[in-house]
Each structure stands twice: as C-alpha cells, then as structure tokens.
Write an enzyme that holds these catalytic residues in place. Structure first.
Site, PDB file in Angstrom:
ATOM      1  N   LEU A  11       0.926  -1.164   0.125  1.00 21.29           N
ATOM      2  CA  LEU A  11       0.040  -0.059  -0.174  1.00 21.29           C
ATOM      3  C   LEU A  11       0.813   1.212  -0.128  1.00 21.29           C
ATOM      4  O   LEU A  11       0.707   2.207  -0.576  1.00 21.29           O
ATOM      5  CB  LEU A  11      -0.885  -0.117   1.158  1.00 21.29           C
ATOM      6  CG  LEU A  11      -1.607   1.256   1.331  1.00 21.29           C
ATOM      7  CD1 LEU A  11      -2.545   1.419   0.213  1.00 21.29           C
ATOM      8  CD2 LEU A  11      -2.495   1.238   2.515  1.00 21.29           C
ATOM      9  N   ILE A  35       9.191   2.002  13.311  1.00 18.96           N
ATOM     10  CA  ILE A  35       8.088   2.667  14.529  1.00 18.96           C
ATOM     11  C   ILE A  35       8.274   2.246  15.604  1.00 18.96           C
ATOM     12  O   ILE A  35       7.650   2.805  16.726  1.00 18.96           O
ATOM     13  CB  ILE A  35       6.758   2.403  13.591  1.00 18.96           C
ATOM     14  CG1 ILE A  35       6.487   0.716  13.520  1.00 18.96           C
ATOM     15  CG2 ILE A  35       6.701   3.190  12.283  1.00 18.96           C
ATOM     16  CD1 ILE A  35       5.142   0.428  13.390  1.00 18.96           C
ATOM     17  N   ALA A  58       2.911  -2.136   9.081  1.00 23.76           N
ATOM     18  CA  ALA A  58       2.457  -2.947  10.050  1.00 23.76           C
ATOM     19  C   ALA A  58       2.886  -4.374  10.052  1.00 23.76           C
ATOM     20  O   ALA A  58       3.670  -4.712   9.183  1.00 23.76           O
ATOM     21  CB  ALA A  58       0.709  -3.224   9.660  1.00 23.76           C
ATOM     22  N   TYR A  59       2.555  -5.319  10.982  1.00 22.28           N
ATOM     23  CA  TYR A  59       2.850  -6.627  10.788  1.00 22.28           C
ATOM     24  C   TYR A  59       1.854  -7.374   9.999  1.00 22.28           C
ATOM     25  O   TYR A  59       0.423  -7.261  10.716  1.00 22.28           O
ATOM     26  CB  TYR A  59       3.010  -7.098  12.227  1.00 22.28           C
ATOM     27  CG  TYR A  59       3.483  -8.482  12.466  1.00 22.28           C
ATOM     28  CD1 TYR A  59       4.667  -9.149  12.843  1.00 22.28           C
ATOM     29  CD2 TYR A  59       2.591  -9.732  12.025  1.00 22.28           C
ATOM     30  CE1 TYR A  59       5.305 -10.315  12.938  1.00 22.28           C
ATOM     31  CE2 TYR A  59       2.851 -10.996  11.988  1.00 22.28           C
ATOM     32  CZ  TYR A  59       4.249 -11.376  12.555  1.00 22.28           C
ATOM     33  OH  TYR A  59       4.571 -12.602  12.642  1.00 22.28           O
ATOM     34  N   THR A  60       1.770  -7.856   9.116  1.00 25.72           N
ATOM     35  CA  THR A  60       0.803  -8.309   8.177  1.00 25.72           C
ATOM     36  C   THR A  60       0.471  -9.721   7.924  1.00 25.72           C
ATOM     37  O   THR A  60      -0.143 -10.213   7.180  1.00 25.72           O
ATOM     38  CB  THR A  60       0.672  -7.545   6.904  1.00 25.72           C
ATOM     39  OG1 THR A  60       2.191  -7.646   6.133  1.00 25.72           O
ATOM     40  CG2 THR A  60       0.347  -5.923   6.819  1.00 25.72           C
ATOM     41  N   THR A  99      -7.938  -2.805   9.631  1.00 24.07           N
ATOM     42  CA  THR A  99      -8.591  -4.131   8.817  1.00 24.07           C
ATOM     43  C   THR A  99     -10.014  -4.653   9.218  1.00 24.07           C
ATOM     44  O   THR A  99     -10.303  -4.321  10.322  1.00 24.07           O
ATOM     45  CB  THR A  99      -7.532  -5.206   9.171  1.00 24.07           C
ATOM     46  OG1 THR A  99      -8.036  -6.403   8.728  1.00 24.07           O
ATOM     47  CG2 THR A  99      -7.194  -5.409  10.704  1.00 24.07           C
ATOM     48  N   ASP A 100     -10.543  -5.227   8.301  1.00 18.68           N
ATOM     49  CA  ASP A 100     -11.814  -5.865   8.667  1.00 18.68           C
ATOM     50  C   ASP A 100     -11.766  -6.991   9.395  1.00 18.68           C
ATOM     51  O   ASP A 100     -12.733  -7.444  10.172  1.00 18.68           O
ATOM     52  CB  ASP A 100     -12.229  -6.516   7.398  1.00 18.68           C
ATOM     53  CG  ASP A 100     -11.433  -7.284   6.628  1.00 18.68           C
ATOM     54  OD1 ASP A 100     -10.022  -7.275   6.637  1.00 18.68           O
ATOM     55  OD2 ASP A 100     -11.788  -8.345   5.897  1.00 18.68           O
ATOM     56  N   TYR A 123      -3.640 -11.168  14.596  1.00 14.66           N
ATOM     57  CA  TYR A 123      -3.481  -9.954  13.822  1.00 14.66           C
ATOM     58  C   TYR A 123      -4.540  -9.261  14.240  1.00 14.66           C
ATOM     59  O   TYR A 123      -4.354  -7.946  14.402  1.00 14.66           O
ATOM     60  CB  TYR A 123      -3.429 -10.571  12.482  1.00 14.66           C
ATOM     61  CG  TYR A 123      -3.560  -9.360  11.402  1.00 14.66           C
ATOM     62  CD1 TYR A 123      -2.613  -8.425  11.162  1.00 14.66           C
ATOM     63  CD2 TYR A 123      -4.793  -9.280  10.518  1.00 14.66           C
ATOM     64  CE1 TYR A 123      -2.407  -7.776  10.169  1.00 14.66           C
ATOM     65  CE2 TYR A 123      -4.833  -8.313   9.676  1.00 14.66           C
ATOM     66  CZ  TYR A 123      -3.530  -7.608   9.458  1.00 14.66           C
ATOM     67  OH  TYR A 123      -3.830  -6.366   8.600  1.00 14.66           O
ATOM     68  N   LYS A 127      -4.318  -5.260  15.723  1.00 14.41           N
ATOM     69  CA  LYS A 127      -4.713  -4.234  14.946  1.00 14.41           C
ATOM     70  C   LYS A 127      -5.565  -3.424  15.794  1.00 14.41           C
ATOM     71  O   LYS A 127      -5.873  -2.094  15.696  1.00 14.41           O
ATOM     72  CB  LYS A 127      -5.468  -4.526  13.522  1.00 14.41           C
ATOM     73  CG  LYS A 127      -4.186  -5.184  12.726  1.00 14.41           C
ATOM     74  CD  LYS A 127      -3.180  -4.121  12.062  1.00 14.41           C
ATOM     75  CE  LYS A 127      -3.643  -3.152  11.185  1.00 14.41           C
ATOM     76  NZ  LYS A 127      -2.718  -2.259  10.549  1.00 14.41           N
TER      77      LYS A 127
HETATM   78  N1  LIG Z   1      -2.635  -6.788   2.854  1.00 11.93           N
HETATM   79  C1  LIG Z   1      -3.944  -6.699   2.917  1.00 11.93           C
HETATM   80  O1  LIG Z   1      -4.704  -7.575   2.470  1.00 11.93           O
HETATM   81  C2  LIG Z   1      -4.615  -6.019   4.239  1.00 11.93           C
HETATM   82  C3  LIG Z   1      -5.866  -5.923   4.455  1.00 11.93           C
HETATM   83  C4  LIG Z   1      -6.498  -5.294   5.371  1.00 11.93           C
HETATM   84  C5  LIG Z   1      -5.664  -4.369   6.089  1.00 11.93           C
HETATM   85  N2  LIG Z   1      -4.448  -4.199   5.658  1.00 11.93           N
HETATM   86  C6  LIG Z   1      -3.494  -3.068   6.166  1.00 11.93           C
HETATM   87  O2  LIG Z   1      -2.984  -2.342   5.389  1.00 11.93           O
HETATM   88  C7  LIG Z   1      -1.780  -1.814   5.838  1.00 11.93           C
HETATM   89  C8  LIG Z   1      -0.829  -2.050   4.567  1.00 11.93           C
HETATM   90  O3  LIG Z   1      -0.620  -3.368   4.455  1.00 11.93           O
HETATM   91  P1  LIG Z   1       0.182  -3.798   3.256  1.00 11.93           P
HETATM   92  O4  LIG Z   1      -0.207  -5.088   3.021  1.00 11.93           O
HETATM   93  O5  LIG Z   1       0.581  -2.793   2.282  1.00 11.93           O
HETATM   94  O6  LIG Z   1       1.578  -4.349   4.307  1.00 11.93           O
HETATM   95  P2  LIG Z   1       3.165  -4.485   3.655  1.00 11.93           P
HETATM   96  O7  LIG Z   1       3.145  -4.806   2.330  1.00 11.93           O
HETATM   97  O8  LIG Z   1       3.409  -5.926   4.692  1.00 11.93           O
HETATM   98  O9  LIG Z   1       4.041  -3.334   4.197  1.00 11.93           O
HETATM   99  C9  LIG Z   1       4.111  -3.003   5.611  1.00 11.93           C
HETATM  100  C10 LIG Z   1       5.483  -2.266   5.664  1.00 11.93           C
HETATM  101  O10 LIG Z   1       5.747  -2.124   6.811  1.00 11.93           O
HETATM  102  C11 LIG Z   1       7.107  -1.936   6.921  1.00 11.93           C
HETATM  103  N3  LIG Z   1       7.554  -2.352   8.403  1.00 11.93           N
HETATM  104  C12 LIG Z   1       7.744  -3.367   8.818  1.00 11.93           C
HETATM  105  N4  LIG Z   1       8.373  -3.155  10.307  1.00 11.93           N
HETATM  106  C13 LIG Z   1       8.354  -1.975  10.424  1.00 11.93           C
HETATM  107  C14 LIG Z   1       8.979  -0.956  11.281  1.00 11.93           C
HETATM  108  N5  LIG Z   1       9.584  -1.391  12.539  1.00 11.93           N
HETATM  109  N6  LIG Z   1       9.110   0.322  11.110  1.00 11.93           N
HETATM  110  C15 LIG Z   1       8.832   0.872  10.027  1.00 11.93           C
HETATM  111  N7  LIG Z   1       8.113   0.034   8.999  1.00 11.93           N
HETATM  112  C16 LIG Z   1       8.159  -1.280   9.174  1.00 11.93           C
HETATM  113  C17 LIG Z   1       7.635  -3.489   6.022  1.00 11.93           C
HETATM  114  O11 LIG Z   1       8.992  -3.347   5.662  1.00 11.93           O
HETATM  115  P3  LIG Z   1       9.675  -4.535   5.715  1.00 11.93           P
HETATM  116  O12 LIG Z   1       9.355  -5.259   4.352  1.00 11.93           O
HETATM  117  O13 LIG Z   1      11.300  -4.084   5.474  1.00 11.93           O
HETATM  118  O14 LIG Z   1       9.512  -5.525   6.970  1.00 11.93           O
HETATM  119  C18 LIG Z   1       6.702  -2.928   4.747  1.00 11.93           C
HETATM  120  O15 LIG Z   1       7.273  -2.197   4.018  1.00 11.93           O
HETATM  121  C19 LIG Z   1      -1.378  -2.500   7.012  1.00 11.93           C
HETATM  122  O16 LIG Z   1      -1.764  -1.657   8.108  1.00 11.93           O
HETATM  123  C20 LIG Z   1      -2.435  -3.686   7.032  1.00 11.93           C
HETATM  124  O17 LIG Z   1      -2.664  -4.241   8.324  1.00 11.93           O
HETATM  125  C21 LIG Z   1      -3.786  -5.047   4.629  1.00 11.93           C
END
Ligand SMILES: NC(=O)c1ccc[n+]([C@@H]2O[C@H](COP(=O)([O-])OP(=O)(O)OC[C@H]3O[C@@H](n4cnc5c(N)ncnc54)[C@H](OP(=O)(O)O)[C@@H]3O)[C@@H](O)[C@H]2O)c1
Length: 298
Positions: A11, A35, A58-60, A99-100, A123, A127
């Site tokens: 995202l 963070i 986030a931790y995803t 998240t949902d 998770y 959240k």
């Molecule tokens: N993906 C989905 O389907 C989904 C659905 C609902 C909600 N969400 C929410 O949407 C948001 C974005 O999701 P996404 O899928 O884009 O996540 P993502 O691709 O997993 O990206 C998360 C990012 O956070 C970084 N990160 C990890 N630890 C960190 C730290 N200590 N300090 C700073 N940055 C750090 C990661 O870096 P590294 O790779 O270097 O660890 C990564 O670039 C999240 O809040 C997630 O909970 C996602």
C-alpha cells in the site's frame, strides 16, 4: 510535507505514487526508521515541516502472527502509539490503516463503523489494540479499515491466482468467506483526498472510516472474475484451468478468518462527497494497467 511510514510496502508504494501524481510533496520511511523507536521517529521529523503522517507500516503476516504475538503487537499496537504520540506533538493529523479482521465475521449485512470490534485472531486483536492506542494518544486521527488489498508491488491474491492458474490444471478456492477485494489505488486515492482537503484547510471529521471497493464476493467468485478478466487481457495462458470451490474447513490455516467481513462504505463516501468503484471495475483497472507486473504471474 506528508510523511509516509511503511513506504516500501504494497500500500505504501501506491500511496507514494498517487501523491506524486497529485503533486503533493512527501517523504517516505520504512524499516530504516523503525516505528518501534519513538526517538528515531522524532529525530527523523526534526527540522521537517510535517503536515500529515500516513502509517502504512504493520505486521501483516496473519498466520505467522498466531505464533509471534509479541512482535505482531509491537508493530501493530506499540508502533502506532509512538506515531500517534509524535503526530500530536507535531500538531499534524495521522492517517492510519486498519483491517476488517477487527470483526468476528458473524454479521450478515455490511458492517458499519459503530459496530463494536471483536477480533478472532492475533493479527485482528493487535490491529484493534493499535486503533485504541491511537485514539488514546491523539484526537486528530483517521483510521481507515480496509480489506482484501491487492496492489502492483508485493505479493497478493490476484498475482498468486493468475500464476497458479497458469501452472495448474485446477485450483481450489474457499467459497464460504465473504468480503470485498480492494485495489490499493482506491484506498490511496481516498488517503490523498483526505490529505488534499486537510492541507487546503477544509474540514474532514476525525474518526474511523471503512474503505474498500464496493460490492461483495467470495474468494472463489473473486478467482472466477480474475480468470475471466485475465483471459480477456491475454495474460492467462492456461485457459483450461478449472476453479473448484472448497470450504474453509477443508483448507485449515493457523489463523481463523472472519466468514463475513463486508464493510459499509457510506460514511467515507458522504464525508468526502465521492463514489467508490465496484470491485470488478477496480480489478479491471489493475489487470489492464501498464504497472501490472507480468513477472509475478509466471
Ligand atoms: N494486505 C491486505 O490484504 C490488508 C488487508 C487489510 C488491512 N491491511 C492493512 O493495510 C496496511 C498496509 O498493508 P500492506 O499489505 O501494504 O503491508 P506490507 O506490504 O506488509 O507493508 C508493511 C510495511 O511495513 C514495513 N515495516 C515493518 N516493520 C517496520 C518497522 N518496525 N518500522 C517501519 N516500517 C516497518 C515493512 O517493511 P519490511 O518489508 O522491511 O519489513 C513493509 O514495507 C497495514 O496496516 C495492514 O494491516 C492490509
């Protein structure tokens, strides 16, 4: 200047792209400015005129979180608390993504923001704790709950299923979980709209908002739509692959998923005066975009 935290994630990458397209000045950090370390965040912000923070970090890893709860909690609750504390100190709004999975999946009609959270896994729990931590620290926040995200960079369901269909005679997909697939472009567009309004001095009411594409489907029907659109786009080479439905119980995972997680988007549409596209239209935009990464479907 807008600060995107988690700028290299699926995202975060799209939010940076959309801000750039809209000529909004931004800076981005990822794990390099953790963070988990309040001082590091404060040092990064020092000397910069931060007008808004967007937290996409986030931790995803939903299943891994079940056996890694402390780290998931640190990233999903303690990190957002640090960011909210700093946003309050800097006097700027915080846009945070949730998240949902904060819901238990027992609803049968689209879930509004007024529904109490009731997560069923680590998770979702962490959240939900993050949402609470933010509202404890600052009042100038926007928590955008989204679902079933896919974007150009990063692993996601659309790339995974096209790759699987291209390399197998059949695939099995769960047909008893309902939700709404969401193109990161839709969410990034809404984040950008909130930022534009706030930077121009217009009022956008603080609080929690539900933001996904429109409509509802199951993972099984989503896969059939991906198959249809990928065929039309000429990127599905194995047109004979059969998509079979299965139940959640046939495909056990460490984390339980909500059976129904369709979110009601009326609040955000009314607040911003916008209409959100249907999920099928957003999928077509994704599959037919020049940014669609064909290397990820081989
Ligand atoms: N993906 C989905 O389907 C989904 C659905 C609902 C909600 N969400 C929410 O949407 C948001 C974005 O999701 P996404 O899928 O884009 O996540 P993502 O691709 O997993 O990206 C998360 C990012 O956070 C970084 N990160 C990890 N630890 C960190 C730290 N200590 N300090 C700073 N940055 C750090 C990661 O870096 P590294 O790779 O270097 O660890 C990564 O670039 C999240 O809040 C997630 O909970 C996602």
């Amino acid at each position: 200047m807008v600060w995107i935290i988690g700028c290299n994630g699926m995202l975060g990458t799209q939010v940076c792209r959309t801000l750039e397209e809209n000529k909004i000045e931004f800076t981005g950090t990822d794990s390099n400015v953790s963070i988990l370390d309040y001082q590091m965040l404060e040092d990064f912000a020092s000397g910069k005129e931060i007008s808004c923070i967007v937290n996409c970090a986030a931790y995803t890893a939903v299943d891994k979180a079940e056996s890694d709860a402390d780290f998931a909690r640190a990233l999903n609750a303690d990190g957002p608390r640090n960011i909210a504390r700093l946003a309050k100190k800097l006097g700027c709004p915080l846009i945070h993504i949730s998240t949902d999975y904060v819901f238990d999946g027992t609803a049968s009609t689209p879930i509004s923001e007024a529904t109490p959270v009731k997560p069923i896994g680590v998770y979702g729990n962490t959240k939900a704790e993050g949402e609470k931590a933010i509202s404890d620290e600052t009042s100038d926040f926007y928590i955008l709950r989204t679902a079933w995200l896919y974007g150009f960079s990063g692993k996601n369901f659309v790339y995974t299923m096209i790759r699987a269909m291209n390399s197998h005679d059949s695939v099995k997909v769960v047909s008893d979980q309902k939700g709404t697939p969401t193109n990161c472009e839709t969410l990034a567009g809404i984040i950008t709209k909130i930022i534009e309004k706030r930077l121009s001095g217009a009022k956008v009411s603080n609080g929690i908002y539900h933001v996904t594409d429109l409509g509802e489907t199951t993972w099984f029907d989503f896969t059939n739509e991906i198959k249809k659109q990928a065929l039309e786009a000429g990127i599905l080479t194995n047109k004979d692959c059969v998509v079979n439905p299965c139940s959640t119980s046939e495909y056990p995972t460490p984390a339980k998923r909500p059976a129904y997680s369709v979110l009601d988007k009326s609040k955000i549409q009314k607040e911003l005066g916008i209409s959100i596209p249907d999920w099928q239209e957003s999928l077509a935009k994704f599959i037919n975009s020049p940014l669609f990464d064909k290397n990820r479907i081989q």
